[in-house]
Motif scaffolding. Structure first.
Motif, short mmCIF file in Angstrom:
data_model
loop_
_atom_site.label_atom_id
_atom_site.label_comp_id
_atom_site.label_asym_id
_atom_site.label_seq_id
_atom_site.Cartn_x
_atom_site.Cartn_y
_atom_site.Cartn_z
N ILE A 163 0.86 -1.18 0.00
CA ILE A 163 0.00 0.00 0.00
C ILE A 163 0.90 1.23 0.00
CG2 ILE A 163 -1.79 1.27 1.25
CD1 ILE A 163 -2.73 -1.36 2.42
N ALA A 164 0.71 2.10 -0.99
CA ALA A 164 1.54 3.29 -1.13
C ALA A 164 0.96 4.43 -0.30
CB ALA A 164 1.61 3.70 -2.60
N LEU A 165 1.68 4.80 0.76
CA LEU A 165 1.27 5.88 1.64
C LEU A 165 2.23 7.06 1.50
CD1 LEU A 165 0.46 3.84 4.88
CD2 LEU A 165 -1.15 4.66 3.14
N PRO A 166 1.80 8.26 1.89
CA PRO A 166 2.71 9.42 1.81
C PRO A 166 4.00 9.24 2.59
CG PRO A 166 0.44 10.14 2.14
CD PRO A 166 0.44 8.65 2.29
N ILE A 167 3.94 8.47 3.69
CA ILE A 167 5.14 8.27 4.51
C ILE A 167 6.01 7.14 3.96
CG2 ILE A 167 4.05 9.15 6.60
CD1 ILE A 167 3.65 6.23 7.46
N GLY A 168 5.52 6.44 2.94
CA GLY A 168 6.27 5.31 2.39
C GLY A 168 5.36 4.09 2.29
N PRO A 169 5.77 3.09 1.52
CA PRO A 169 4.91 1.92 1.32
C PRO A 169 4.83 1.03 2.56
CG PRO A 169 7.04 1.60 0.26
CD PRO A 169 7.01 3.02 0.75
N ILE A 170 3.65 0.45 2.77
CA ILE A 170 3.42 -0.53 3.83
C ILE A 170 3.21 -1.89 3.16
CG2 ILE A 170 1.87 -1.25 5.68
CD1 ILE A 170 3.46 1.16 6.43
N SER A 171 3.94 -2.90 3.62
CA SER A 171 3.84 -4.24 3.04
C SER A 171 3.02 -5.15 3.94
CB SER A 171 5.24 -4.84 2.84
OG SER A 171 5.96 -4.08 1.88
N LEU A 172 2.12 -5.93 3.32
CA LEU A 172 1.28 -6.87 4.05
C LEU A 172 1.56 -8.28 3.55
CD1 LEU A 172 -2.18 -5.00 3.84
CD2 LEU A 172 -0.39 -4.73 5.56
N LEU A 173 1.60 -9.24 4.48
CA LEU A 173 1.72 -10.63 4.11
C LEU A 173 0.45 -11.08 3.40
CD1 LEU A 173 3.37 -12.08 7.35
CD2 LEU A 173 4.50 -11.38 5.23
N ALA B 83 -10.29 9.35 6.71
CA ALA B 83 -10.21 8.42 5.59
C ALA B 83 -9.26 8.96 4.54
CB ALA B 83 -11.60 8.19 4.98
N MET B 84 -8.60 8.06 3.83
CA MET B 84 -7.71 8.45 2.74
C MET B 84 -7.63 7.32 1.72
SD MET B 84 -3.91 8.15 4.48
CE MET B 84 -3.11 8.69 2.96
N VAL B 85 -7.37 7.68 0.47
CA VAL B 85 -7.28 6.72 -0.61
C VAL B 85 -5.82 6.49 -0.98
CG1 VAL B 85 -7.92 6.22 -3.00
CG2 VAL B 85 -9.54 7.40 -1.50
N ALA B 86 -5.45 5.22 -1.16
CA ALA B 86 -4.07 4.88 -1.52
C ALA B 86 -4.08 3.82 -2.61
CB ALA B 86 -3.31 4.37 -0.29
N ASN B 87 -3.03 3.82 -3.43
CA ASN B 87 -2.87 2.78 -4.44
C ASN B 87 -2.33 1.51 -3.80
OD1 ASN B 87 -3.72 4.45 -6.55
ND2 ASN B 87 -1.65 5.21 -6.94
N ILE B 88 -2.76 0.39 -4.34
CA ILE B 88 -2.29 -0.89 -3.80
C ILE B 88 -1.77 -1.74 -4.95
CG2 ILE B 88 -4.60 -1.93 -3.93
CD1 ILE B 88 -3.84 -3.50 -1.36
N SER B 89 -0.70 -2.48 -4.70
CA SER B 89 -0.10 -3.34 -5.72
C SER B 89 0.20 -4.70 -5.12
CB SER B 89 1.17 -2.70 -6.29
OG SER B 89 2.10 -2.43 -5.25
N PRO C 11 -0.99 -4.75 -13.20
CA PRO C 11 -2.30 -4.22 -12.81
C PRO C 11 -3.15 -3.94 -14.04
CG PRO C 11 -0.66 -2.47 -12.76
CD PRO C 11 0.06 -3.71 -13.21
N LEU C 12 -4.41 -4.35 -14.00
CA LEU C 12 -5.33 -4.03 -15.08
C LEU C 12 -6.20 -2.86 -14.62
CD1 LEU C 12 -6.43 -7.56 -16.36
CD2 LEU C 12 -4.58 -6.08 -17.16
N GLY C 13 -5.71 -1.66 -14.85
CA GLY C 13 -6.41 -0.46 -14.40
C GLY C 13 -5.82 0.07 -13.10
N VAL C 14 -6.58 0.91 -12.43
CA VAL C 14 -6.15 1.52 -11.17
C VAL C 14 -6.75 0.72 -10.02
CG1 VAL C 14 -6.20 3.59 -9.75
CG2 VAL C 14 -6.01 3.79 -12.24
N ILE C 15 -5.90 0.28 -9.11
CA ILE C 15 -6.35 -0.49 -7.96
C ILE C 15 -6.10 0.35 -6.71
CG2 ILE C 15 -6.07 -2.58 -6.59
CD1 ILE C 15 -4.94 -2.55 -10.21
N GLN C 16 -7.17 0.70 -6.02
CA GLN C 16 -7.07 1.59 -4.87
C GLN C 16 -7.79 1.01 -3.66
OE1 GLN C 16 -8.63 5.33 -6.53
NE2 GLN C 16 -6.53 6.08 -6.67
#
Length: 274
Positions: A128-138, A164-170, A185-190
């Motif tokens: 998850i791309a956050l302003p402070i840097g990406p957060i990784s989830l298992l 609430a806030m919207v972030a891109n996820i990969s 990614p097929l399109g924008v995933i948020q």
């Protein structure tokens, strides 16, 4: 002219160029044509690799593009005689919008396509791309069409004053933590990250109003008189009552209590769950 050397320097897997030969002295072209050149190794994703229909193949384990007749693990390709495209065969993260409450532990299930199961030494990671840097989830692999990102309560903190806030996820494929490859990614995933308590609403009615048009699922906890995610409320009456309806409005006061007969006086009505 060294065509082989020129092709090896291409930074794109496929290039179509106009060629010809003639006499510059006579200003005459003897022959012209179009030359399609390929450099499979220049492709960095399955989608870019397989747009060279029938020429390059994608090594689904090593995550590299090579000539279609080369040997690699679990190679996938597009048959030039068929009606398939890379969209039909490449591992992909599908376009979508997701919700994730940051205050509780919940799985985040992403929609995928052609996602191969993992083998020893390989993992998938949700990022998850956050302003402070990406957060990784298992992750937990479900099947080729879905994967679950494992989110733990409070793993993400929203900025102060933000509800609430919207972030891109990969989705990232990793080989023993050394080689990282993003699934196409097929399109924008948020994902919308939200915290029900951060809305700071004063009543049950205003709490449930937060869900209108958002689908957040916030509920009013009677025991704490707060707007929360259902998992965090231990009060016997979790959401005002079991039908998820708020109490009837209660009128406390009207001010001012009198005014001119002709009207025009602005009234302030005070109460709960109005």
């Amino acid at each position: 002219y060294n065509i082989t050397g020129a092709i090896s320097q291409l930074n794109t897997p496929k290039l179509v160029v106009n060629i010809g030969f003639g006499s510059s002295l006579l200003n005459i072209a003897f022959a012209t044509g179009r030359l399609t050149t390929y450099n499979c190794a220049a492709a960095t994703s399955c989608s870019s690799c397989l747009q060279t229909v029938g020429v390059c193949g994608w090594c689904n384990v090593e995550k590299r593009c090579t000539a279609v007749n080369s040997s690699c693990s679990n190679v996938i390709s597009v048959n030039p005689a068929g009606d398939q495209t890379y969209l039909d065969v490449c591992p992909s993260l599908l376009n979508g919008s997701y919700l994730l409450p940051v205050a509780v532990t919940r799985p985040l299930v992403l929609n995928t396509k052609n996602l191969p199961p993992l083998i020893n030494g390989y993992t998938y990671t949700c990022r998850i791309a956050l302003p402070i840097g990406p957060i990784s989830l298992l992750t937990n692999y479900i099947n080729s069409a879905s994967i679950s990102c494992v989110y733990t309560a409070a793993q993400i903190s929203l900025p102060v004053g933000t509800s609430a806030m919207v972030a891109n996820i990969s989705l990232i494929w990793t080989n023993s933590g050394t080689v990282m490859y993003p699934i196409d990614p097929l399109g924008v995933i948020q994902v919308t990250l939200y915290n029900c308590s951060a809305f700071s609403v004063p009543s049950c009615t205003s709490c449930l109003a937060v869900n209108i048009g958002t689908g957040y699922g916030c509920r009013w906890c009677v025991g704490t008189s707060r707007c929360v995610e259902p998992e965090t409320c231990t009060s016997p009456l979790t959401f005002a009552n079991q039908s998820n309806q708020c109490p009837s409005p209660v009128l406390i006061s009207v001010s001012p209590s009198s005014g001119p007969f002709g009207g025009g006086t602005r009234l302030t009505i005070t109460g709960t769950d109005l």
